[in-house]
Design a protein around this motif. Structure first.
Motif, PDB file in Angstrom:
ATOM      1  N   ASP A   1       0.823  -1.208   0.000  1.00 33.15           N
ATOM      2  CA  ASP A   1       0.000   0.000   0.000  1.00 33.15           C
ATOM      3  C   ASP A   1       0.856   1.256   0.000  1.00 33.15           C
ATOM      4  N   SER A   2       2.055   1.141   0.593  1.00 37.86           N
ATOM      5  CA  SER A   2       2.931   2.306   0.690  1.00 37.86           C
ATOM      6  C   SER A   2       4.367   1.849   0.895  1.00 37.86           C
ATOM      7  N   PRO A   3       5.339   2.716   0.600  1.00 43.39           N
ATOM      8  CA  PRO A   3       6.743   2.386   0.885  1.00 43.39           C
ATOM      9  C   PRO A   3       6.970   2.113   2.371  1.00 43.39           C
ATOM     10  N   ALA A   4       6.217   2.786   3.215  1.00 44.88           N
ATOM     11  CA  ALA A   4       6.368   2.592   4.665  1.00 44.88           C
ATOM     12  C   ALA A   4       5.971   1.174   5.075  1.00 44.88           C
ATOM     13  N   ALA A   5       4.922   0.644   4.433  1.00 45.93           N
ATOM     14  CA  ALA A   5       4.486  -0.725   4.740  1.00 45.93           C
ATOM     15  C   ALA A   5       5.542  -1.736   4.330  1.00 45.93           C
ATOM     16  N   LYS A   6       6.162  -1.510   3.189  1.00 50.04           N
ATOM     17  CA  LYS A   6       7.226  -2.399   2.735  1.00 50.04           C
ATOM     18  C   LYS A   6       8.428  -2.328   3.669  1.00 50.04           C
ATOM     19  N   GLU A   7       8.766  -1.140   4.096  1.00 49.77           N
ATOM     20  CA  GLU A   7       9.901  -0.969   5.006  1.00 49.77           C
ATOM     21  C   GLU A   7       9.633  -1.647   6.349  1.00 49.77           C
ATOM     22  N   LYS A   8       8.400  -1.521   6.825  1.00 54.85           N
ATOM     23  CA  LYS A   8       8.044  -2.178   8.085  1.00 54.85           C
ATOM     24  C   LYS A   8       8.148  -3.691   7.962  1.00 54.85           C
ATOM     25  N   ASN A   9       7.748  -4.231   6.811  1.00 62.10           N
ATOM     26  CA  ASN A   9       7.856  -5.674   6.591  1.00 62.10           C
ATOM     27  C   ASN A   9       9.301  -6.143   6.731  1.00 62.10           C
ATOM     28  N   LEU A  10      10.232  -5.387   6.144  1.00 61.74           N
ATOM     29  CA  LEU A  10      11.645  -5.752   6.239  1.00 61.74           C
ATOM     30  C   LEU A  10      12.138  -5.621   7.678  1.00 61.74           C
ATOM     31  N   ASP A  11      11.693  -4.586   8.363  1.00 64.36           N
ATOM     32  CA  ASP A  11      12.063  -4.424   9.775  1.00 64.36           C
ATOM     33  C   ASP A  11      11.533  -5.592  10.604  1.00 64.36           C
ATOM     34  N   ASP A  12      10.312  -6.035  10.298  1.00 64.83           N
ATOM     35  CA  ASP A  12       9.729  -7.178  11.013  1.00 64.83           C
ATOM     36  C   ASP A  12      10.549  -8.436  10.775  1.00 64.83           C
ATOM     37  N   LEU A  13      10.989  -8.629   9.540  1.00 67.09           N
ATOM     38  CA  LEU A  13      11.788  -9.810   9.220  1.00 67.09           C
ATOM     39  C   LEU A  13      13.132  -9.780   9.960  1.00 67.09           C
ATOM     40  N   LYS A  14      13.725  -8.614  10.022  1.00 66.99           N
ATOM     41  CA  LYS A  14      14.984  -8.473  10.778  1.00 66.99           C
ATOM     42  C   LYS A  14      14.761  -8.778  12.258  1.00 66.99           C
ATOM     43  N   GLN A  15      13.650  -8.297  12.791  1.00 61.96           N
ATOM     44  CA  GLN A  15      13.342  -8.527  14.199  1.00 61.96           C
ATOM     45  C   GLN A  15      13.100 -10.012  14.472  1.00 61.96           C
ATOM     46  N   ILE A  16      12.414 -10.683  13.553  1.00 60.09           N
ATOM     47  CA  ILE A  16      12.176 -12.119  13.701  1.00 60.09           C
ATOM     48  C   ILE A  16      13.502 -12.873  13.769  1.00 60.09           C
ATOM     49  N   GLN A  17      14.431 -12.518  12.889  1.00 60.74           N
ATOM     50  CA  GLN A  17      15.728 -13.190  12.908  1.00 60.74           C
ATOM     51  C   GLN A  17      16.455 -12.922  14.230  1.00 60.74           C
ATOM     52  N   LYS A  18      16.338 -11.706  14.736  1.00 58.59           N
ATOM     53  CA  LYS A  18      16.960 -11.378  16.019  1.00 58.59           C
ATOM     54  C   LYS A  18      16.363 -12.213  17.137  1.00 58.59           C
TER      55      LYS A  18
END
Length: 408
Positions: free
Chosen positions: A240-257
């Motif tokens: 829906d927005s660049p912010a949503a895509k960025e949050k998805n990547l941040d979520d993936l990084k957090q999951i790995q952490k």
């Protein structure tokens, strides 16, 4: 709409030939009806699944199975069609000959049973292989062990064991027990370090949430390290927005952490033993042919020395060919994945190693050596699109580093 009309037309033509082969071989009417029902169900499910909306352009499990069943059924007909079509040409030629040369009435002879039997026998090979690949092949995990020799390996790391996995693609999973078996198999290797070379998900970070605790059980003495693959960035979703895509990547990084993975984003780490060290370098995805090029080798290596022994994690093996092997820093060992070995091929150790993916990637599976440097291209832990594997099984790579030369 036009594409569905073309699909249905081609599908019907191929299915008619398959039906003719079945009808020629057996007179059992129930078998004829069964073929028709299967053909209709497979086509109907495929059209239904691919008419629905999707969270991303990469297939979800339902779409994957619809595609896999269609692929298996069409492989059956793809073998039958040229054989029966060739027979039709001969039958027509004989009929024309009789009409104009022998002055007899034009008459197409009946199909010969043994021709249809040959066609069905040959067609059964890809058909049953693809069904097996979906039922068992995708979870037929195997451990491949390699011993690599380096004259400049620090003595403290002689015998150092690395377990590599790649391409988990958690969005495709559908069997917890089978995946748990694969994860346990990784831990059973008791390697010094575990390295994951990208593609944790298919489309979105949320696909990993049901599997986070399981993959969080991966443990090694020197830790678990990871890099991103092309699917991890969310590039295959219409956000829906660049912010949503960025949050998805941040979520993936957090999951790995949260899983305990040390995600290397164009970074390096040192692993030390007895006052000696090796450098572990991890780049973001870099791939030729339209794939994301976020990998920055210079940035990732800015804190290591030219003379350090270096292990590079880079998801796409095209990076090794295009940039790594000619780099002045001399990366002793590169670990990649990405290709999956196309999940289809023939491998007989010492005899043959073949997959159609070789026409796309020069380095597509296993160990390669150029200019005194090695790369291992892992065949992948999971699967994508076609929900199975045929001949190219899911892989856990175990690499032992040895000091010296291989004189064998």
């Amino acid at each position: 709409m036009l594409r569905w009309i073309i699909f249905i037309l081609i599908y019907c033509i191929f299915s008619v030939y398959g039906y003719q082969a079945i009808k020629t071989v057996t007179k059992a009417s129930w078998f004829h009806y069964l073929f028709i029902i299967v053909a209709l169900v497979i086509a109907g499910n495929f059209i239904y699944q691919f008419s629905l909306g999707s969270e991303g352009r990469v297939l979800n499990p339902a779409k994957s199975y619809a595609f896999g069943c269609l692929l298996a059924f069409m492989s059956l007909n793809l073998v039958i069609v040229p054989i029966l079509l060739g027979e039709d040409v001969i039958r027509a030629f004989v009929g024309v000959y009789d009409k104009f040369i022998s002055k007899e009435a034009f008459n197409m002879s009946s199909r010969r049973k043994f021709i249809s039997q040959i066609a069905l026998g040959l067609a059964a090979i890809p058909f049953t292989s693809l069904l097996y690949g979906m039922y068992k092949g995708k979870y037929k995990f195997r451990v491949l062990e390699y011993v690599l020799y380096f004259e400049d390996l620090p003595e403290a790391f002689d015998g150092y064991r690395i377990t590599q996995i790649s391409d988990i693609h958690s969005g495709s999973f559908d069997n917890f027990e089978k995946i748990k078996y694969g994860v346990d198999l990784v831990n059973e290797q008791k390697s010094d370090v575990i390295l994951f070379t990208g593609d944790l998900v298919n489309n979105k970070a949320s696909e990993m949430i049901p599997w986070k605790d399981l993959f969080g059980t991966l443990k090694a003495k020197d830790g678990v390290f990871s890099v991103l693959g092309n699917h991890d960035y969310g590039d295959y979703v219409d956000w829906d927005s660049p912010a949503a895509k960025e949050k998805n990547l941040d979520d993936l990084k957090q999951i790995q952490k949260e899983m305990g993975y040390d995600l290397l984003l164009n970074e390096s780490r040192f692993i030390e033993r007895e006052g000696q060290r090796i450098a572990l370098v991890g780049v973001e995805n870099w791939g030729k042919g339209g794939f994301k090029k976020s990998g920055d080798l210079r940035k990732a290596s800015e804190h290591i020395d030219l003379n350090d022994f270096k292990i590079l994690m880079s998801h796409d093996p095209s990076h090794w060919e295009e940039q790594v092997i000619n780099d002045d820093y001399h990366y002793h060992l590169t670990l990649s994945g990405h290709t999956h070995g196309m999940q289809f091929g023939i491998e007989i150790p010492g005899w043959i190693k073949w997959s159609p993916v070789k026409w796309r990637y020069k380095h597509w599976a296993g160990i390669y050596k150029e200019l005194g440097q090695y790369i291992n291209v892992n065949r992948g832990f999971g699967f994508l699109a076609y929900p199975g594997r045929v001949g190219i099984w899911p892989e856990v790579s175990v690499i032992t580093l040895k000091k010296g030369t291989n004189d064998a």
